[in-house]
Design a protein around this motif. Structure first.
Motif, short mmCIF file in Angstrom:
data_model
loop_
_atom_site.label_atom_id
_atom_site.label_comp_id
_atom_site.label_asym_id
_atom_site.label_seq_id
_atom_site.Cartn_x
_atom_site.Cartn_y
_atom_site.Cartn_z
N SER A 199 14.04 -14.98 -3.43
CA SER A 199 13.83 -15.32 -2.03
C SER A 199 12.58 -16.16 -1.80
O SER A 199 12.38 -16.66 -0.69
CB SER A 199 13.76 -14.04 -1.18
OG SER A 199 12.62 -13.29 -1.52
N ALA A 200 11.76 -16.37 -2.82
CA ALA A 200 10.50 -17.10 -2.65
C ALA A 200 10.74 -18.51 -2.10
O ALA A 200 10.03 -18.96 -1.19
CB ALA A 200 9.73 -17.14 -3.96
N ASP A 201 11.74 -19.21 -2.61
CA ASP A 201 12.03 -20.57 -2.15
C ASP A 201 12.49 -20.57 -0.69
O ASP A 201 12.11 -21.44 0.09
CB ASP A 201 13.09 -21.24 -3.03
CG ASP A 201 12.57 -21.60 -4.41
OD1 ASP A 201 11.33 -21.68 -4.58
OD2 ASP A 201 13.40 -21.82 -5.31
N VAL A 202 13.30 -19.58 -0.34
CA VAL A 202 13.80 -19.49 1.04
C VAL A 202 12.64 -19.22 1.99
O VAL A 202 12.53 -19.84 3.05
CB VAL A 202 14.87 -18.39 1.15
CG1 VAL A 202 15.28 -18.17 2.60
CG2 VAL A 202 16.09 -18.74 0.31
N VAL A 203 11.77 -18.30 1.63
CA VAL A 203 10.62 -17.96 2.47
C VAL A 203 9.72 -19.19 2.64
O VAL A 203 9.29 -19.50 3.76
CB VAL A 203 9.82 -16.78 1.87
CG1 VAL A 203 8.52 -16.57 2.60
CG2 VAL A 203 10.66 -15.51 1.91
N SER A 204 9.47 -19.89 1.56
CA SER A 204 8.65 -21.09 1.62
C SER A 204 9.29 -22.15 2.53
O SER A 204 8.62 -22.78 3.33
CB SER A 204 8.45 -21.65 0.21
OG SER A 204 7.75 -22.86 0.26
N SER A 205 10.60 -22.30 2.41
CA SER A 205 11.32 -23.26 3.24
C SER A 205 11.23 -22.88 4.71
O SER A 205 10.99 -23.73 5.57
CB SER A 205 12.78 -23.32 2.79
OG SER A 205 13.52 -24.16 3.62
N MET A 206 11.41 -21.60 5.02
CA MET A 206 11.34 -21.14 6.41
C MET A 206 9.93 -21.33 6.97
O MET A 206 9.77 -21.71 8.13
CB MET A 206 11.77 -19.68 6.52
CG MET A 206 13.24 -19.45 6.20
SD MET A 206 14.38 -20.48 7.16
CE MET A 206 14.09 -19.88 8.80
N ASP A 207 8.92 -21.08 6.16
CA ASP A 207 7.53 -21.29 6.61
C ASP A 207 7.30 -22.76 6.93
O ASP A 207 6.64 -23.10 7.91
CB ASP A 207 6.54 -20.82 5.54
CG ASP A 207 6.48 -19.31 5.41
OD1 ASP A 207 6.98 -18.61 6.32
OD2 ASP A 207 5.94 -18.83 4.39
N SER A 208 7.87 -23.62 6.11
CA SER A 208 7.74 -25.06 6.33
C SER A 208 8.45 -25.49 7.62
O SER A 208 7.92 -26.30 8.39
CB SER A 208 8.33 -25.81 5.12
OG SER A 208 8.31 -27.19 5.35
N ILE A 209 9.63 -24.95 7.86
CA ILE A 209 10.37 -25.27 9.08
C ILE A 209 9.58 -24.80 10.30
O ILE A 209 9.45 -25.53 11.29
CB ILE A 209 11.78 -24.64 9.05
CG1 ILE A 209 12.64 -25.33 7.99
CG2 ILE A 209 12.44 -24.68 10.42
CD1 ILE A 209 13.94 -24.61 7.69
N TYR A 210 9.04 -23.60 10.24
CA TYR A 210 8.26 -23.07 11.35
C TYR A 210 7.05 -23.97 11.62
O TYR A 210 6.76 -24.31 12.79
CB TYR A 210 7.81 -21.64 11.06
CG TYR A 210 6.95 -21.06 12.16
CD1 TYR A 210 7.54 -20.56 13.31
CD2 TYR A 210 5.58 -21.03 12.04
CE1 TYR A 210 6.77 -20.03 14.34
CE2 TYR A 210 4.79 -20.51 13.07
CZ TYR A 210 5.38 -20.01 14.20
OH TYR A 210 4.61 -19.51 15.21
N ALA A 211 6.34 -24.35 10.58
CA ALA A 211 5.18 -25.23 10.74
C ALA A 211 5.58 -26.55 11.40
O ALA A 211 4.87 -27.07 12.26
CB ALA A 211 4.51 -25.47 9.39
N HIS A 212 6.73 -27.08 11.00
CA HIS A 212 7.22 -28.33 11.58
C HIS A 212 7.56 -28.16 13.07
O HIS A 212 7.22 -29.01 13.90
CB HIS A 212 8.44 -28.82 10.81
CG HIS A 212 9.08 -30.04 11.40
ND1 HIS A 212 8.50 -31.28 11.30
CD2 HIS A 212 10.22 -30.18 12.12
CE1 HIS A 212 9.28 -32.16 11.95
NE2 HIS A 212 10.32 -31.52 12.44
N LEU A 213 8.21 -27.03 13.40
CA LEU A 213 8.60 -26.79 14.79
C LEU A 213 7.38 -26.66 15.70
O LEU A 213 7.43 -27.07 16.87
CB LEU A 213 9.45 -25.53 14.90
CG LEU A 213 10.88 -25.64 14.35
CD1 LEU A 213 11.56 -24.28 14.36
CD2 LEU A 213 11.69 -26.66 15.13
N THR A 214 6.30 -26.11 15.21
CA THR A 214 5.10 -25.95 16.05
C THR A 214 4.50 -27.29 16.43
O THR A 214 3.72 -27.36 17.39
CB THR A 214 4.03 -25.10 15.33
OG1 THR A 214 3.62 -25.74 14.13
CG2 THR A 214 4.54 -23.70 15.05
#
Length: 168
Positions: free
Chosen positions: A45-60
């Protein structure tokens, strides 16, 4: 990796899940089988978590992010296991582990880890099955509520694999 097939999962639930294999020591490190499986899940799940963190950062960074964050939260029930919801009231296999009384701190920690593993996996499967049953009616009501604010498009249901990746 491909999602788990229904037939394979049925076989797993009938023959493997209820067995005591999860409490066997894995060789050569001496950890329990469930600990090894949890470690594999974390790695996967590490890649998925990293990807979601990146998406969240982009949305902000979006120009309307502040408007989205300004929406008031009207929480009626904070958790799916709230008695008002009626889901996840059966603790299932975790009750077996609660019966032990003469445990040291290490055994208690191991039992707690096992309880979390069982409860989390059972909860996700129960919630996913329930969501599947009520999804059409839920989407209908959401469409009625939200259509006055613009075009409504139903999101796909979250898969079990995705839910497990969000446990952390």
């Amino acid at each position: 990796r491909a999602p788990i097939k229904d037939d394979d999962f049925g076989w797993f639930k009938q023959y493997i899940f209820p067995s005591n294999i999860w409490m066997l020591k894995a060789q050569p490190n001496g950890r329990y089988m469930y600990q090894e499986l949890l470690e594999i899940c974390k790695e996967m799940s590490a890649d998925v978590v990293s990807s979601m963190d990146s998406i969240y950062a982009h949305l902000t960074l979006h120009s309307k992010w502040d408007k989205v964050m300004a929406i008031d939260n009207d929480t009626r029930v904070a958790r799916q296991d709230d008695a008002k919801v009626g889901l996840l009231q059966d603790k299932g296999l975790a009750r077996i582990f609660e019966m032990k009384s003469d445990e040291d701190d290490d055994d208690i920690a191991k039992r707690k880890n096992m309880q979390n593993f069982i409860d989390s996996n059972m909860a996700i499967n129960i919630l996913t099955a329930t969501a599947s049953k009520i999804n059409e009616e839920f989407q209908h009501h959401m469409r009625l509520l939200m259509s006055s604010h613009g075009t409504f498009k139903a999101a796909p249901m979250k898969k079990v694999e995705r839910s497990i990746s969000k446990l952390e």
